[in-house]
Design a protein around this motif. Structure first.
Motif, short mmCIF file in Angstrom:
data_model
loop_
_atom_site.label_atom_id
_atom_site.label_comp_id
_atom_site.label_asym_id
_atom_site.label_seq_id
_atom_site.Cartn_x
_atom_site.Cartn_y
_atom_site.Cartn_z
N LYS A 111 17.17 -76.98 -16.29
CA LYS A 111 16.50 -75.72 -16.61
C LYS A 111 14.99 -75.82 -16.36
CE LYS A 111 20.31 -73.84 -18.05
NZ LYS A 111 21.00 -72.84 -17.19
N ILE A 112 14.43 -76.99 -16.69
CA ILE A 112 13.00 -77.18 -16.45
C ILE A 112 12.69 -77.13 -14.96
CG2 ILE A 112 11.10 -78.83 -16.64
CD1 ILE A 112 12.30 -79.75 -19.29
N MET A 113 13.56 -77.77 -14.16
CA MET A 113 13.37 -77.75 -12.70
C MET A 113 13.49 -76.33 -12.15
SD MET A 113 15.40 -81.21 -11.52
CE MET A 113 15.13 -80.82 -9.78
N MET A 114 14.43 -75.55 -12.69
CA MET A 114 14.58 -74.17 -12.26
C MET A 114 13.32 -73.36 -12.58
SD MET A 114 17.46 -73.78 -10.73
CE MET A 114 19.01 -74.65 -10.56
N GLU A 137 10.32 -74.55 -12.88
CA GLU A 137 9.28 -75.00 -11.95
C GLU A 137 9.44 -74.34 -10.59
OE1 GLU A 137 6.64 -76.96 -12.13
OE2 GLU A 137 6.82 -77.32 -14.28
N LYS A 138 10.69 -74.19 -10.13
CA LYS A 138 10.92 -73.54 -8.84
C LYS A 138 10.49 -72.08 -8.86
CE LYS A 138 14.72 -76.44 -7.15
NZ LYS A 138 16.15 -76.47 -6.74
N VAL A 139 10.82 -71.39 -9.95
CA VAL A 139 10.42 -69.97 -10.07
C VAL A 139 8.90 -69.87 -10.08
CG1 VAL A 139 10.48 -67.94 -11.56
CG2 VAL A 139 12.55 -69.30 -11.24
N LYS A 140 8.24 -70.75 -10.84
CA LYS A 140 6.78 -70.73 -10.91
C LYS A 140 6.16 -71.02 -9.55
CE LYS A 140 4.37 -74.20 -12.02
NZ LYS A 140 3.74 -75.39 -12.65
N ILE A 146 11.83 -61.72 -19.86
CA ILE A 146 13.23 -61.44 -19.50
C ILE A 146 13.46 -61.66 -18.00
CG2 ILE A 146 14.95 -59.60 -19.32
CD1 ILE A 146 13.82 -58.45 -21.92
N LEU A 147 12.53 -61.16 -17.18
CA LEU A 147 12.67 -61.34 -15.73
C LEU A 147 12.59 -62.81 -15.34
CD1 LEU A 147 10.50 -58.36 -14.40
CD2 LEU A 147 12.99 -58.57 -14.39
N PHE A 148 11.71 -63.56 -16.00
CA PHE A 148 11.57 -64.98 -15.69
C PHE A 148 12.85 -65.74 -16.04
CE2 PHE A 148 9.96 -69.31 -16.26
CZ PHE A 148 9.17 -69.45 -15.13
N VAL A 149 13.41 -65.45 -17.22
CA VAL A 149 14.65 -66.09 -17.63
C VAL A 149 15.80 -65.68 -16.72
CG1 VAL A 149 16.36 -66.25 -19.50
CG2 VAL A 149 13.92 -66.31 -20.03
N ALA A 150 15.83 -64.40 -16.33
CA ALA A 150 16.88 -63.93 -15.42
C ALA A 150 16.80 -64.64 -14.07
CB ALA A 150 16.76 -62.41 -15.23
N ALA A 151 15.58 -64.87 -13.57
CA ALA A 151 15.42 -65.58 -12.30
C ALA A 151 15.94 -67.01 -12.41
CB ALA A 151 13.95 -65.58 -11.89
N ILE A 152 15.69 -67.66 -13.55
CA ILE A 152 16.19 -69.03 -13.76
C ILE A 152 17.72 -69.04 -13.79
CG2 ILE A 152 16.27 -70.94 -15.41
CD1 ILE A 152 13.43 -70.21 -16.24
#
Length: 328
Positions: free
Chosen positions: A195-198, A200-203, A313-319
Motif C-alpha cells: 500500500k505504501i508503494m502504491m 508513492e506511485k500515485v504521488k 477519497i480520490l487518492f485512496v481510490a487511485a491506490i
C-alpha cells in the motif's frame, strides 16, 4: 502632503474611501462614438466613428510612439491587446465587480480569463524557478531526489536491523524482521508495504504531471478544490441565476487575481503581498456574490473541508485501482 492628510485626517479618509468604493462599483466606460469624419489609412474608406466599418482599423492610428512599440512587443505573446493592463488593474482593485461586469457581457473590455490564466501560470513558474530551465537543472533535481531516497532507505534499514519488534494487539504479536515471522504476520507486512508503494506511485505520478503540464495541473486542482463553493454561491444576490459555467470563469479570474499578487510578492519580496494574495480570493467572492463577509468566509471554509475530504477519497481510490490491476 495631500496623500498624508488623507491617511491622518478621518473625515478626508472617509470621503476618499467613499469615492474609491463608487469607482469600484462603476463598470468600464467605453469611449463615446466620434462624430468626426475619418479616412481609413489602410483601405481609404471615409466614415464616422472610432473604427473603420470596412477593415476595423482604429481612427486614432498615428505615428509610432514608445508606447505603441511596447504594445506591439507584448502582442508577440498575445498580451498587448484586449485590455490586459485594464484587467490587471481591475483584478487588483475591484476583482469581484470586474468579474461580474465580464459575466454580464462586458467581454471586449477585458483580457480573456483562460488565456490570462495560462500566461500568469507560465510567468509564475519562471519567477519561482528562475531562468535555469535547462537539462542541467533537471539532472540536479534528480540527484537531490535520489540522495533523499537513499537516505530514507538507509534509515529504514537501520530501523529494521532490530531482531524483533513487539506489536501490541489482541494477540500480542511478535514479528521477527530477520525472516522468522509467521506467514500471517509476513503477509500483513507485505500488504502494508504494498500500500505504501502504491501511494508513492500515485504521488510520483501527480508530481510528474505537475512538472510536465503545470498549467493544466493547476487548473484541474483549482476546479477540484473550489467546485463545492458553487453550491454556496449559485443563488447569490448579485447573480441570482448563477450557472456553473459562469462560476468556472469567475473562479479562473479569481485565480488570476491571486497570481498577480503572488508574483508581485515573489519579485518584490514583500510578505504583505502574499497575505493580500490570499485575502483577494475572499474579496473577489464577496464582491461577486453580494453576500455578507461572514457568509462568504463560512462558505470558503466549508469548501476547503469538503475539498480535502474529496481529495483523500480520490487518492485512496487511485491506490485501490492500482492495487486491483496489480493483483489482476
Amino acid at each position: 502632503m495631500n496623500a498624508l492628510s488623507v491617511i491622518t485626517d478621518k473625515e478626508k479618509r472617509k470621503v476618499w474611501l467613499r469615492a474609491f468604493h463608487i469607482w469600484q462599483l462603476r463598470p468600464h466606460e467605453v469611449a463615446p462614438l466620434s462624430e468626426a469624419t475619418h479616412k481609413c489609412a489602410s483601405c481609404g474608406t471615409v466614415y464616422q466613428g472610432n473604427f473603420c466599418p470596412r477593415c476595423g482599423q482604429s481612427a486614432n492610428v498615428g505615428r509610432f510612439s514608445f508606447k505603441k512599440a511596447f504594445l506591439l512587443f507584448l502582442d508577440v505573446w498575445g498580451v498587448g491587446n484586449r485590455g490586459m493592463f485594464r484587467s490587471i488593474r481591475d483584478l487588483v482593485l475591484r476583482p469581484g465587480y470586474m468579474i461580474r461586469d465580464y459575466l454580464r457581457g462586458m467581454q471586449s473590455a477585458y483580457f480573456p480569463p483562460f488565456k490570462m490564466f495560462f500566461l500568469l501560470a507560465a510567468l509564475s513558474f519562471v519567477v519561482e524557478h528562475g531562468f535555469t530551465l535547462t537539462d542541467e537543472q533537471d539532472k540536479e533535481d534528480a540527484k537531490i531526489s535520489l540522495a533523499q531516497k537513499t537516505e530514507n532507505v538507509q534509515e529504514t534499514n537501520e530501523y529494521t536491523n532490530v531482531s524483533e519488534i513487539d506489536m501490541e494487539g489482541d494477540k500480542g504479536w511478535k514479528i521477527d524482521i530477520d525472516g522468522k515471522e509467521s506467514p500471517k504476520d509476513q503477509k500483513l507486512v507485505e500488504t502494508v508495504r504494498s500500500k505504501i508503494m502504491m501511494a508513492e506511485k500515485v504521488k510520483d505520478f501527480l508530481l510528474s504531471l505537475r512538472k510536465k503540464n503545470s498549467s493544466l495541473f493547476s487548473l484541474f486542482f483549482l476546479l477540484l478544490f473550489f467546485s463545492p463553493l458553487y453550491l454556496f454561491l449559485r443563488h447569490a444576490p448579485s447573480i441570482p441565476d448563477f450557472r456553473f459555467s459562469e462560476f468556472v470563469v469567475a473562479l479562473v479570474y479569481t485565480s488570476n487575481a491571486y497570481s498577480i499578487y503572488s508574483i508581485a510578492g515573489e519579485l518584490l519580496s514583500f510578505t504583505i503581498l502574499d497575505f493580500l494574495a490570499v485575502l483577494i480570493v475572499f474579496v473577489s467572492f464577496k464582491q461577486l456574490s453580494g453576500y455578507s463577509k461572514f457568509r462568504v468566509l463560512g462558505s470558503i471554509t466549508l469548501t476547503f473541508i469538503m475539498s480535502f475530504v474529496l481529495l483523500v477519497i480520490l487518492f485512496v481510490a487511485a491506490i485501490l485501482v492500482l492495487d486491483f490491476f496489480k493483483g489482476g
